[in-house]
Motif scaffolding. Structure first.
Motif, PDB file in Angstrom:
ATOM      1  N   ARG A 102     111.930  79.644 121.202  1.00 56.25           N
ATOM      2  CA  ARG A 102     111.204  79.558 122.526  1.00 56.25           C
ATOM      3  C   ARG A 102     110.519  81.135 122.667  1.00 56.25           C
ATOM      4  NH1 ARG A 102     113.842  80.979 127.087  1.00 56.25           N
ATOM      5  NH2 ARG A 102     111.339  82.201 126.922  1.00 56.25           N
ATOM      6  N   PRO A 107     106.270  81.444 134.562  1.00 51.64           N
ATOM      7  CA  PRO A 107     106.783  81.377 135.764  1.00 51.64           C
ATOM      8  C   PRO A 107     107.494  82.474 136.341  1.00 51.64           C
ATOM      9  CG  PRO A 107     108.200  80.191 134.887  1.00 51.64           C
ATOM     10  CD  PRO A 107     107.916  80.560 134.364  1.00 51.64           C
ATOM     11  N   GLU A 120     107.572  76.721 127.728  1.00 47.79           N
ATOM     12  CA  GLU A 120     107.333  75.703 129.392  1.00 47.79           C
ATOM     13  C   GLU A 120     106.508  75.859 129.621  1.00 47.79           C
ATOM     14  OE1 GLU A 120     109.455  78.087 131.521  1.00 47.79           O
ATOM     15  OE2 GLU A 120     108.425  77.085 133.857  1.00 47.79           O
ATOM     16  N   GLN A 163     109.846  72.839 128.112  1.00 48.93           N
ATOM     17  CA  GLN A 163     110.906  73.536 128.716  1.00 48.93           C
ATOM     18  C   GLN A 163     110.542  72.797 129.571  1.00 48.93           C
ATOM     19  OE1 GLN A 163     111.567  77.148 127.755  1.00 48.93           O
ATOM     20  NE2 GLN A 163     111.812  78.052 129.645  1.00 48.93           N
ATOM     21  N   GLY A 172     111.351  74.357 133.993  1.00 50.84           N
ATOM     22  CA  GLY A 172     112.455  75.540 133.880  1.00 50.84           C
ATOM     23  C   GLY A 172     113.000  75.779 135.309  1.00 50.84           C
ATOM     24  N   ARG A 202     113.343  76.714 138.181  1.00 45.33           N
ATOM     25  CA  ARG A 202     112.194  76.616 139.842  1.00 45.33           C
ATOM     26  C   ARG A 202     111.226  74.958 139.871  1.00 45.33           C
ATOM     27  NH1 ARG A 202     113.241  80.751 137.609  1.00 45.33           N
ATOM     28  NH2 ARG A 202     113.255  83.207 138.153  1.00 45.33           N
ATOM     29  N   ASP A 213     122.060  78.832 128.061  1.00 47.57           N
ATOM     30  CA  ASP A 213     121.135  80.007 127.729  1.00 47.57           C
ATOM     31  C   ASP A 213     121.753  81.465 128.686  1.00 47.57           C
ATOM     32  OD1 ASP A 213     119.419  82.289 128.340  1.00 47.57           O
ATOM     33  OD2 ASP A 213     117.660  80.888 129.639  1.00 47.57           O
ATOM     34  N   HIS A 226     119.106  84.330 130.195  1.00 46.20           N
ATOM     35  CA  HIS A 226     119.167  84.287 132.082  1.00 46.20           C
ATOM     36  C   HIS A 226     120.652  84.291 132.799  1.00 46.20           C
ATOM     37  CE1 HIS A 226     115.357  83.386 129.595  1.00 46.20           C
ATOM     38  NE2 HIS A 226     114.102  83.713 131.062  1.00 46.20           N
ATOM     39  N   GLU A 286     117.067  84.923 124.166  1.00 45.13           N
ATOM     40  CA  GLU A 286     116.028  85.689 124.269  1.00 45.13           C
ATOM     41  C   GLU A 286     115.976  86.731 123.038  1.00 45.13           C
ATOM     42  OE1 GLU A 286     114.033  84.157 128.310  1.00 45.13           O
ATOM     43  OE2 GLU A 286     114.744  86.122 127.709  1.00 45.13           O
TER      44      GLU A 286
END
Ligand code: PEP
Ligand code: MN
Length: 338
Positions: free
Chosen positions: A126, A132, A164, A182, A184, A186, A269, A272, A298
């Motif tokens: 990733r 964003p 993303e 990906q 996101g 948002r 995930d 996040h 991550e």
């Protein structure tokens, strides 16, 4: 949909509800009990807004019995969808690790991390090239150059790429470099964007919006599926709650709920989902135990200097240690990992 009438309503009141239902294209089957009448409304391809019937005179309760999503649901397809990228399969018996930095920062960073995530058992790398960010003054990503960097490093190490896409204008460019697009949190309810993604044939990793219900996530997936793109992977990435110790609240229970409602693969995930490095491994373990088909994590080799999300990024050694546990947990569930 089932409509339960109030006790003791007149024949005309019941007849009015039946007439409204028939006028809307439903077949209405009434059943008269001792004290109440119940009307079963059956409609194929009829848009249902239960509130409309709730407001009719004499109605006690309206119970919806079918889901508003069709293609995403288990009723439409009982067997699990398996998203295949060459020799990597997401949604099958193997739990798949996707790992890498929050954002692509430099050639050196990605080339350092790629062999490390591979060695830890990741199948997919990733890294965002378009980010964003909450503030317009924060680093926005390396764009095309970042895509080139991650593609090259992934190929060199036998990894696939998830990255993303932020709007429809980027789909073509990102599709040239990515194996999975990906979407996101948002953007989960950006419906024109979802329709455009339905027209592509790239697998989509659809992240749950931070205030989206499970049903809303499935309806967003439905937009993509309805366009003809059947390779959708759902991602639980934490929702906003009143708790502020963690960045978000990782809704682990959404994993088994999604797995029972939908045939689509579900990944978690925990980066996040928690926002805190030392909380990532326990939540990753819990996600696999809850039935996740994969993890999006991550990682950074120098998180103190990361341009984005360093505080929630694992060090490569921590990822490696975690994957040992994940192997054991997967085995308990009759699955494999790495
Ligand atoms: C990300 O994966 O780096 C990201 C921005 O995720 P989300 O959309 O879930 O906030
Ligand atoms: Mn991030």
């Amino acid at each position: 949909m089932v409509i339960v009438m109030q006790e003791g309503v007149s024949e005309e009141t019941v007849a009015h509800v039946v007439a409204v239902l028939r006028g809307d294209g439903f077949e209405a089957h009434r059943s008269d009990g001792k004290s109440r009448t119940v009307i079963g409304a059956v409609g194929v391809n009829v848009e249902v807004d239960p509130r409309k019937y709730q407001l009719l005179p004499g109605v006690h309760e309206v119970v919806r019995i079918t889901e508003p999503y069709k293609l995403a649901g288990r009723k439409f397809q009982q067997e699990d969808t398996v998203v295949r990228l060459g020799d990597v399969a997401i949604g099958g018996p193997e739990v798949v690790l996707m790992a890498g930095p929050c954002t692509i920062e430099s050639l050196e960073q990605v080339e350092t991390l790629a062999p490390l995530v591979k060695a830890a058992g990741a199948k997919i790398m990733r890294g965002g090239a378009f980010k964003p960010r909450t503030s317009p003054y924060s680093f926005q990503g390396m764009g095309k150059e970042g895509l080139q960097i991650i593609r090259r490093a992934a190929d060199k190490n036998g990894l696939k790429v998830v990255t993303e896409v932020m709007d429809a204008s980027q789909i073509e460019l990102v599709s040239e470099y990515a194996d999975i697009l990906q979407i996101g949190a948002r953007n989960m309810q950006n419906y024109t964007f979802l329709k455009a993604l339905g027209q592509t044939r790239k697998p989509i990793l659809l992240k749950r919006g931070m205030s989206a219900t499970i049903q809303e996530l499935l309806l967003s997936a439905e937009y993509i599926l309805a366009g003809g793109n059947r390779d959708v992977i759902l991602c639980e990435r934490g929702i906003r709650t009143f708790e502020n110790f963690t960045r978000n609240t990782l809704d682990i229970s959404a994993i088994p709920v999604l797995k029972s409602l939908s045939h689509l693969p579900v990944v978690a995930d925990p980066s996040h989902g928690t926002g805190i490095r030392d909380k990532v491994p326990p939540m990753a373990r819990a996600s696999v135990a809850a039935g996740a088909d994969g993890l999006l994590i991550e990682v950074h080799h120098d998180p103190d200097r990361a341009l984005c999300d360093g505080a929630q990024s694992l060090l490569p050694d921590q990822l490696k240690a975690l994957t040992k546990d994940l192997k054991t947990i997967a085995a308990v569930l009759g699955r494999t990992f790495a």
